[in-house]
Design a protein around this motif. Structure first.
Motif, short mmCIF file in Angstrom:
data_model
loop_
_atom_site.label_atom_id
_atom_site.label_comp_id
_atom_site.label_asym_id
_atom_site.label_seq_id
_atom_site.Cartn_x
_atom_site.Cartn_y
_atom_site.Cartn_z
N ASN A 29 0.86 -1.18 0.00
CA ASN A 29 0.00 0.00 0.00
C ASN A 29 0.89 1.23 0.00
O ASN A 29 1.34 1.70 1.04
N ALA A 30 1.15 1.75 -1.18
CA ALA A 30 2.06 2.88 -1.35
C ALA A 30 1.24 4.15 -1.53
O ALA A 30 0.65 4.38 -2.59
N SER A 31 1.20 4.95 -0.48
CA SER A 31 0.45 6.21 -0.50
C SER A 31 -1.00 6.00 -0.91
O SER A 31 -1.60 6.82 -1.61
N GLY A 32 -1.57 4.89 -0.46
CA GLY A 32 -2.97 4.61 -0.79
C GLY A 32 -3.16 3.85 -2.08
O GLY A 32 -4.25 3.36 -2.35
N VAL A 44 8.91 -9.51 -4.97
CA VAL A 44 8.56 -8.15 -4.57
C VAL A 44 7.89 -8.19 -3.20
O VAL A 44 6.97 -8.99 -2.96
N ILE A 45 8.33 -7.34 -2.30
CA ILE A 45 7.78 -7.23 -0.95
C ILE A 45 7.55 -5.76 -0.62
O ILE A 45 7.97 -4.87 -1.36
N ALA A 46 6.94 -5.53 0.53
CA ALA A 46 6.71 -4.16 1.01
C ALA A 46 7.83 -3.75 1.94
O ALA A 46 8.25 -4.51 2.81
N ALA A 47 8.34 -2.54 1.76
CA ALA A 47 9.33 -1.95 2.67
C ALA A 47 8.74 -0.69 3.27
O ALA A 47 7.97 0.03 2.62
N MET A 48 9.07 -0.43 4.51
CA MET A 48 8.54 0.76 5.19
C MET A 48 9.15 2.02 4.57
O MET A 48 10.33 2.05 4.22
N ASP A 49 8.31 3.03 4.44
CA ASP A 49 8.74 4.29 3.85
C ASP A 49 8.16 5.42 4.71
O ASP A 49 6.94 5.48 4.92
N PRO A 50 8.99 6.35 5.21
CA PRO A 50 8.49 7.39 6.11
C PRO A 50 7.48 8.32 5.45
O PRO A 50 6.66 8.94 6.14
#
Length: 552
Positions: free
Chosen positions: A446-449, A472-478
């Protein structure tokens, strides 16, 4: 949409088929009557005819029943690598209407107690190389015997000494001794189609593994469906490189070929050079594989040395076949990779018609099977084109989870008078009735919605000439909350010559701004399950732990 409504359904096949109400072992006995001298399997130790296999099955069945007192409904573990011992044990257990419980032979002693205690197993077939793992488990004391299976020697019927470790009450006996010592005969084959035949444990990605219950009727339905769909006939030769403890290996590479009277060509472990040599030498006609296996196969620099012209069908599932890889396979063999779909709970439920094949597609519902897309929240059916959860109904679906009614209720629902199984997979259906998987229900970035489906990005990354495999996986982004990260294995010839920034720039030019990987990590290999699936959850969990450590 049912098969009756499909314009692309193969004209040579009926829309529905009858399911024999028999014990699954009957398929072996019938094929042995028809083709007694034909090899049922070929391995590193030679060939075994249908008659020879049936003789072994009858002897083992008699020993289980007469010497160990195994009753119909008793659970028996198979904790073995693929091999003739696995095949003989499997059909012997079914022959007396006991219940097969396959266990991944890679499991260690800490992972075994659940299978023993949850099933109250009475006997276990165990490989000689992992018997110590089994005997070290306290719960193994409940077993009446551990039947140890080793490599067949020149004298298959020579007795072996009984070994009774002092630390456990479980006694061991070698399979050769069982074959030599079995006395009398098993009771006549009883056809109990609705009797429990198999408890197949799920991977247990959340909590303890759950046992999927299959009866002789559900397994026979899957067997007949697969045999007809794949065109498995008496002279078919099936390359076996997937494990039998998995539903795909068990049905596509064991039960269905034996139903058709074909030959199993067993590989102990996957090796791309050996696979090519075996295909050429034994004139393999059918190869069921995971996409990761095909990727490795096509990376061999020696493929031109082998005659692969005998192969009539290549297919599989478990993960989407990247389009670029499918095109390379087509260029080499002239064959499309025919993707199918199924679960431990449902066995095989969809497949691609060879004459109307679609890439990166699960295909159409098979005989007697109903597939639909529903809203996972409202449970309402969705129209073509909309993404929702894949659900399926048919004669091959399981009866429920062993001793777990709560999970059974959560995994099933009733629609139009039919009992459907919820897959946990997100997919869509097109206007022609073909199904496409989007991703796991809980696997999403979920990247910026914006919702990013990893499988879509992975398929595009496989088109990069330097990429052998990608996850492909999700990485935390501030800023974005989550961002897309690609874990990549480079082709050997290009390792060290391509930078992470090169992959990102390449992706940026081909994918939407919210979708392309902002992070790339190169690894030597991706973690995989025993069945060859990329263990994306392991990578995702590792990424989350890394983030937690960095912010602690």
């Amino acid at each position: 949409m049912t098969p009756h409504e499909l314009s692309t359904w193969p004209r040579s096949l009926p829309r529905e088929i009858d399911i024999p109400p028999t014990n699954l072992c009957a398929n072996l006995l019938v094929s042995a009557t028809r083709y007694p001298d034909r090899p049922v399997l070929v391995d590193d130790f030679g060939s075994l005819s249908y008659t020879e296999l049936v003789e072994q099955v009858e002897r083992i069945a008699a020993f289980l029943q007469n010497d160990l007192g195994v009753q119909p409904g008793d659970r028996v573990l198979i904790y073995l690598q693929n091999g003739r011992g696995w095949v003989a044990a499997y059909y012997a257990i079914l022959r007396i209407n006991a219940v097969v419980v396959p266990v991944n032979p890679m499991n260690k002693r800490e992972e075994l107690p659940h299978y023993l205690s949850d099933t109250d197993a009475v006997v276990a077939f165990c490989g000689a190389d992992n018997v110590a793992e089994m005997l070290a488990v306290p719960a193994a004391q409940q077993l009446r015997r551990v039947i140890v299976v080793g490599n067949p020697g020149p004298a298959e019927t020579q007795p072996e000494p009984v070994n009774e470790p002092a630390r456990t009450q479980a006694r061991t006996i070698g399979l050769r001794r069982v074959l030599a010592a079995a006395s009398g005969h098993a009771t006549p084959l009883a056809h109990l189609p609705d009797a429990l035949a198999l408890i197949l444990y799920s991977s247990g990605s959340t909590g303890a593994p759950k046992g999927c219950m299959h009866t002789h009727r559900t397994l026979t339905a899957s067997t007949v469906i697969v045999a007809h769909w794949m065109g498995l006939v008496p002279h078919s030769v099936q390359l076996v490189a997937l494990p039998y403890f998995h539903i795909t290996g068990m049905q596509n590479l064991l039960n269905a070929p034996i139903y058709g009277g074909g030959t199993l060509l067993l590989m102990q472990r996957w090796n791309r050079e050996q696979a090519a040599e075996l295909i050429a030498r034994h004139r393999v006609s059918h190869w069921t594989a995971m996409p990761t296996m095909v990727i490795d196969f096509l990376a061999s620099p020696r493929l031109a040395e082998y005659d692969l012209s005998s192969v009539r069908r290549v297919g599989g599932g478990g993960a989407g076949m990247p389009e670029a890889v499918g095109e390379r396979l087509k260029a080499l063999t002239g064959l499309d990779f025919l993707e199918g779909y199924g679960l431990s709970e449902t066995a095989h439920v969809s497949g691609n018609p060879p004459a109307a094949f679609k890439r990166q597609c699960l295909g159409v519902p098979l005989f007697n099977t109903d597939l639909r897309i529903i809203d996972p929240d409202t449970l309402g059916e969705l129209p073509p084109g909309e993404v929702g959860e894949i659900v399926m109904a048919g004669p091959q679906v399981f009866t429920g989870y062993w001793r777990n009614e709560e999970s059974t209720r959560a995994a099933t629902l009733m629609m139009d008078g039919k009992r459907f199984v919820r897959s946990g997979d997100l997919g869509r259906r097109d206007e022609e009735g073909y199904f496409f998987i989007v991703d796991r229900l809980k696997r999403m970035v979920n990247a910026s919605g914006f919702k990013v489906w990893p499988a879509e990005v992975e398929a595009m990354l496989h088109e990069h000439p330097a990429i052998a495999e990608a996850c492909v996986i999700a990485a935390m982004d501030p800023y974005r909350g989550e961002t897309v990260k690609a874990v990549v294995v480079l082709r050997d010839a290009l390792a060290g010559r391509v930078r992470e920034a090169d992959i990102i720039e390449w992706s940026k030019n081909r994918m939407a701004a919210y979708k392309y990987p902002r992070l790339v990590e190169f690894v030597v290999e991706l973690p995989k399950s025993a069945t060859g699936k990329i263990a994306w959850r392991q990578l995702q969990d590792s990424e989350r732990e890394k983030t937690l450590r960095a912010t602690a």
